[in-house]
Design an enzyme around this catalytic site. Structure first.
Site, PDB file in Angstrom:
ATOM      1  N   PHE A 240      -6.241  -6.588 -21.917  1.00  0.00           N
ATOM      2  CA  PHE A 240      -7.436  -5.798 -21.638  1.00  0.00           C
ATOM      3  C   PHE A 240      -7.150  -4.355 -21.993  1.00  0.00           C
ATOM      4  O   PHE A 240      -6.066  -3.838 -21.714  1.00  0.00           O
ATOM      5  CB  PHE A 240      -7.836  -5.886 -20.155  1.00  0.00           C
TER       6      PHE A 240
ATOM      7  N   ARG B 145       5.786 -10.382 -17.061  1.00  0.00           N
ATOM      8  CA  ARG B 145       5.437  -9.281 -16.166  1.00  0.00           C
ATOM      9  C   ARG B 145       4.050  -8.789 -16.555  1.00  0.00           C
ATOM     10  O   ARG B 145       3.827  -8.383 -17.694  1.00  0.00           O
ATOM     11  CB  ARG B 145       6.435  -8.120 -16.283  1.00  0.00           C
ATOM     12  N   GLU B 146       3.121  -8.851 -15.619  1.00  0.00           N
ATOM     13  CA  GLU B 146       1.787  -8.286 -15.818  1.00  0.00           C
ATOM     14  C   GLU B 146       1.839  -6.862 -15.287  1.00  0.00           C
ATOM     15  O   GLU B 146       2.277  -6.636 -14.167  1.00  0.00           O
ATOM     16  CB  GLU B 146       0.748  -9.085 -15.047  1.00  0.00           C
TER      17      GLU B 146
ATOM     18  N   ALA C  41      -7.709  15.518  -7.178  1.00  0.00           N
ATOM     19  CA  ALA C  41      -6.813  14.858  -8.127  1.00  0.00           C
ATOM     20  C   ALA C  41      -7.603  14.391  -9.333  1.00  0.00           C
ATOM     21  O   ALA C  41      -8.836  14.309  -9.287  1.00  0.00           O
ATOM     22  CB  ALA C  41      -6.131  13.667  -7.453  1.00  0.00           C
TER      23      ALA C  41
ATOM     24  N   PRO D  49       5.080   0.988  -8.587  1.00  0.00           N
ATOM     25  CA  PRO D  49       5.871   0.556  -9.736  1.00  0.00           C
ATOM     26  C   PRO D  49       5.991  -0.958  -9.895  1.00  0.00           C
ATOM     27  O   PRO D  49       6.488  -1.412 -10.916  1.00  0.00           O
ATOM     28  CB  PRO D  49       7.248   1.197  -9.493  1.00  0.00           C
TER      29      PRO D  49
ATOM     30  N   GLU E 103     -19.818  14.055 -14.284  1.00  0.00           N
ATOM     31  CA  GLU E 103     -21.185  13.634 -13.946  1.00  0.00           C
ATOM     32  C   GLU E 103     -21.232  12.374 -13.085  1.00  0.00           C
ATOM     33  O   GLU E 103     -22.231  12.125 -12.417  1.00  0.00           O
ATOM     34  CB  GLU E 103     -22.025  13.467 -15.205  1.00  0.00           C
TER      35      GLU E 103
END
Length: 178
Positions: free
Chosen positions: A16, A38-39, A77, A116, A140
């Protein structure tokens, strides 16, 4: 050092690719020679700012966070999503966009790996001082309230669970807000 723990990359498949996040499935070799997958989510990184106002209060932002379906109270942030922008410039920009404050002085206090186990996201946390009031200019699709709190009020909000996101807790702790 710790080479007995290191996993070795074999190949990756991007499953994706969105405007902010990319999901990868990597095939790796384990320390024992076996293969596994590993995803993980690729993230551009982010900044967070502890805005210390001249009156001794700290500016926080209240906003709705869709993934957890709730309104949160947290440090201002934002993502590192402007091509070529330095991290400190991003911190200054996000502070101004979200709160309207412009920092006279800004100092990096820590960079954290958020989760992580499934993402490479790093948040760089700054303290901003010598603030002057400018104009708030959120994106916006952002609806943000700016609220000012004393350190004592923030301590109470943390103890009550009203401030509970990791970047805010770590940033406030590292800035010495108690």
């Amino acid at each position: 050092m710790y080479s007995e723990l290191t996993e070795k990359f074999i190949k990756t498949e991007r499953v994706f690719s969105g405007s902010v996040l990319k999901l990868n499935v990597d095939t790796i070799e384990l320390p024992n020679g076996n293969e596994a997958t590993r995803e993980w989510v690729e993230h551009p990184g982010a900044v967070a700012v502890v805005p210390l106002c001249p009156n001794g209060k700290i500016a926080l932002v209240r906003q709705y966070r869709y993934p957890i379906n709730t309104v949160t109270l947290e440090l201002p942030a934002g993502k590192l999503d402007v091509e070529g922008e330095r991290i400190e410039e991003c911190a200054r920009r996000e502070l101004q966009e979200e709160t309207g404050y412009i920092a006279g002085n800004i100092k990096h206090i820590i960079s954290i790996n958020t989760t992580p186990g499934f993402t490479n996201e790093v948040i760089h946390i700054y303290v901003a001082e010598d603030l002057t009031r400018g104009e708030q200019s959120p994106d916006e699709d952002e609806f943000i309230n700016v609220e000012l709190y004393t350190p004592g009020e923030i301590s109470h909000l943390i103890k009550n669970g009203e401030i509970n996101d990791a970047k805010s807790l770590i940033g406030l702790l590292m800035a010495g807000v108690k």
